[in-house]
Design a protein around this motif. Structure first.
Motif, PDB file in Angstrom:
ATOM      1  N   GLU A 217       0.911  -1.187  -0.015  1.00 32.58           N
ATOM      2  CA  GLU A 217      -0.073   0.044   0.185  1.00 32.58           C
ATOM      3  C   GLU A 217       0.858   1.329  -0.031  1.00 32.58           C
ATOM      4  O   GLU A 217       0.297   2.255  -0.304  1.00 32.58           O
ATOM      5  CB  GLU A 217      -0.928   0.027   1.330  1.00 32.58           C
ATOM      6  N   LEU A 218       2.198   1.284   0.240  1.00 31.20           N
ATOM      7  CA  LEU A 218       2.916   2.280   0.339  1.00 31.20           C
ATOM      8  C   LEU A 218       3.513   2.722  -1.178  1.00 31.20           C
ATOM      9  O   LEU A 218       4.117   3.620  -1.292  1.00 31.20           O
ATOM     10  CB  LEU A 218       4.262   2.196   1.251  1.00 31.20           C
ATOM     11  N   VAL A 219       3.427   1.801  -2.077  1.00 28.71           N
ATOM     12  CA  VAL A 219       4.091   2.051  -3.555  1.00 28.71           C
ATOM     13  C   VAL A 219       2.826   1.747  -4.261  1.00 28.71           C
ATOM     14  O   VAL A 219       3.025   1.816  -5.722  1.00 28.71           O
ATOM     15  CB  VAL A 219       5.223   1.036  -3.764  1.00 28.71           C
ATOM     16  N   THR A 220       1.725   1.835  -4.121  1.00 28.33           N
ATOM     17  CA  THR A 220       0.298   1.697  -5.142  1.00 28.33           C
ATOM     18  C   THR A 220      -0.518   2.837  -4.682  1.00 28.33           C
ATOM     19  O   THR A 220      -0.421   3.623  -3.804  1.00 28.33           O
ATOM     20  CB  THR A 220      -0.433   0.327  -4.916  1.00 28.33           C
ATOM     21  N   GLY A 221      -1.461   3.015  -5.643  1.00 29.32           N
ATOM     22  CA  GLY A 221      -2.616   3.795  -5.468  1.00 29.32           C
ATOM     23  C   GLY A 221      -2.097   5.280  -5.501  1.00 29.32           C
ATOM     24  O   GLY A 221      -1.664   5.577  -6.681  1.00 29.32           O
ATOM     25  N   GLU A 222      -2.411   6.158  -4.509  1.00 29.24           N
ATOM     26  CA  GLU A 222      -2.035   7.546  -4.796  1.00 29.24           C
ATOM     27  C   GLU A 222      -0.474   7.607  -4.673  1.00 29.24           C
ATOM     28  O   GLU A 222       0.227   8.503  -5.172  1.00 29.24           O
ATOM     29  CB  GLU A 222      -2.368   8.360  -3.810  1.00 29.24           C
ATOM     30  N   MET A 223       0.201   6.384  -3.911  1.00 32.14           N
ATOM     31  CA  MET A 223       1.618   6.571  -3.856  1.00 32.14           C
ATOM     32  C   MET A 223       2.606   5.765  -4.988  1.00 32.14           C
ATOM     33  O   MET A 223       3.523   5.411  -4.882  1.00 32.14           O
ATOM     34  CB  MET A 223       2.114   5.987  -2.653  1.00 32.14           C
ATOM     35  N   GLY A 224       1.686   5.337  -5.968  1.00 27.61           N
ATOM     36  CA  GLY A 224       2.165   4.417  -7.127  1.00 27.61           C
ATOM     37  C   GLY A 224       3.069   5.028  -8.049  1.00 27.61           C
ATOM     38  O   GLY A 224       3.685   4.289  -8.978  1.00 27.61           O
ATOM     39  N   ILE A 225       3.515   6.200  -7.908  1.00 27.72           N
ATOM     40  CA  ILE A 225       4.652   6.809  -8.774  1.00 27.72           C
ATOM     41  C   ILE A 225       5.611   7.187  -8.006  1.00 27.72           C
ATOM     42  O   ILE A 225       6.659   7.962  -8.691  1.00 27.72           O
ATOM     43  CB  ILE A 225       3.893   8.099  -9.595  1.00 27.72           C
ATOM     44  N   ILE A 226       5.851   6.985  -6.795  1.00 24.60           N
ATOM     45  CA  ILE A 226       7.059   7.329  -6.133  1.00 24.60           C
ATOM     46  C   ILE A 226       8.288   6.630  -6.395  1.00 24.60           C
ATOM     47  O   ILE A 226       9.354   7.165  -6.291  1.00 24.60           O
ATOM     48  CB  ILE A 226       6.810   7.412  -4.634  1.00 24.60           C
ATOM     49  N   ILE A 227       8.210   5.287  -6.765  1.00 29.14           N
ATOM     50  CA  ILE A 227       9.360   4.536  -7.156  1.00 29.14           C
ATOM     51  C   ILE A 227       9.813   4.679  -8.675  1.00 29.14           C
ATOM     52  O   ILE A 227       8.863   4.151  -9.315  1.00 29.14           O
ATOM     53  CB  ILE A 227       9.081   3.233  -6.845  1.00 29.14           C
TER      54      ILE A 227
END
Length: 297
Positions: A64-74
């Motif tokens: 959940e830390l790298v998907t959804g709204e945070m899906g473009i941080i990595i």
């Protein structure tokens, strides 16, 4: 799912299309047990602005830390800001290697194996140290520009193995068997969790790219899962200087009281180093986990 020309693999897409796969790609196999699963850690503070609890260097990377709204941080290094690239170079000695250098170096090693029969060739064990996004294994995109590289021009050692399999094998079951052997013989380690996840994703979608190129169809979900499991064992998080999981070595302050010549007690400060957790890797011949530094002097 046409991703042959995609440089940045979005974790949200993996989560939506293959819900179990992202969980597998985030596993830390050294620390995980049958009952308790643990994930790789961030091992850097590049994302701390999103939350000091869940994005600290010691925190596990959760889906959940790298998907959804945070899906473009990595993002791959080439797509990161210049400031972030400079900071990571300074703090973690992270640099890119141009594709032409990767090709030249892999060519030098590979020339000794050109007379191998196919079985021997795909089973030769290769290791990419401090692998970053694993360009020496699978060169899906140029590390300097971020531009996608077509299959014929890819130069990683996994690329080379699967290219040869594609040329010489026309039976789908035999193709799959040999590709599995190629992945089992391909290893890499990395400190930073975000780069490690990118490396694992690159290896997974490299499999998809060559499968589609050979058979003109998508691989079945189960085949994806099988390859993902191998990758999660073989591409692992490690402090390459000490063969341990990052940050598991501890320094503890010890204060001892000693009697001086003048009958007064004087505290003496010492530091005790407690060894970190040694990294394990899968020995696919025995199907057992072994310490990476087994036999290392």
């Amino acid at each position: 799912m046409n991703i042959i020309n995609s440089t940045d693999i979005l974790e949200t897409n993996i989560r939506e299309k293959m819900p179990i796969i992202l969980d597998i790609l985030l596993l830390d196999r050294t620390r995980s047990t049958q009952k308790h699963k643990k994930n790789i850690i961030w091992a850097n503070n590049n994302y701390i602005k999103y939350g000091s609890k869940f994005y600290s260097e010691m925190a596990q990377i959760q889906p959940e830390l790298v998907t959804g709204e945070m899906g473009i941080i990595i993002k791959p290094r080439a797509l990161k800001s210049k400031e972030t690239q400079k900071e990571r170079t300074k703090s973690k000695a992270e640099v890119f290697t141009p594709t032409w250098i990767i090709k030249k170096q892999n060519d030098t090693v590979d020339k000794d194996f050109l007379n191998d029969d196919l079985e021997t060739y795909v089973k030769r064990v290769w290791l990419e140290i401090t692998c970053g996004e694993a360009p020496y294994m699978a060169s899906r995109y140029d590390m300097e520009t971020g531009e996608s590289i077509q299959l014929n021009d890819r130069v990683g050692f996994v690329d080379r193995k699967i290219k040869r399999i594609n040329r010489e094998v026309d039976d789908k079951a035999e193709w799959q068997r040999l590709v599995v052997e190629a992945y089992k013989a391909s290893y890499g380690f990395e400190w930073s969790g975000d780069s490690l996840l990118l490396a694992r994703e690159n290896l997974l979608y490299t499999y998809r790219d060559y499968y589609y190129d050979k058979w003109l169809e998508e691989p079945l979900y189960g085949l994806f899962e099988d390859i993902a499991k191998i990758i999660s064992y073989n591409i692992f998080q490690m402090d390459g200087l000490k063969y341990i999981i990052p940050f598991t070595e501890k320094r503890e302050r010890i204060v001892e009281t000693q009697i001086s010549l003048f009958d007064t007690e004087e505290p003496e400060e010492k530091w005790e180093i407690k060894p970190g957790k040694r990294v394990k890797v899968m020995n696919w011949e025995t199907n057992k986990m072994e310490f990476f530094d087994k036999g290392v002097n």
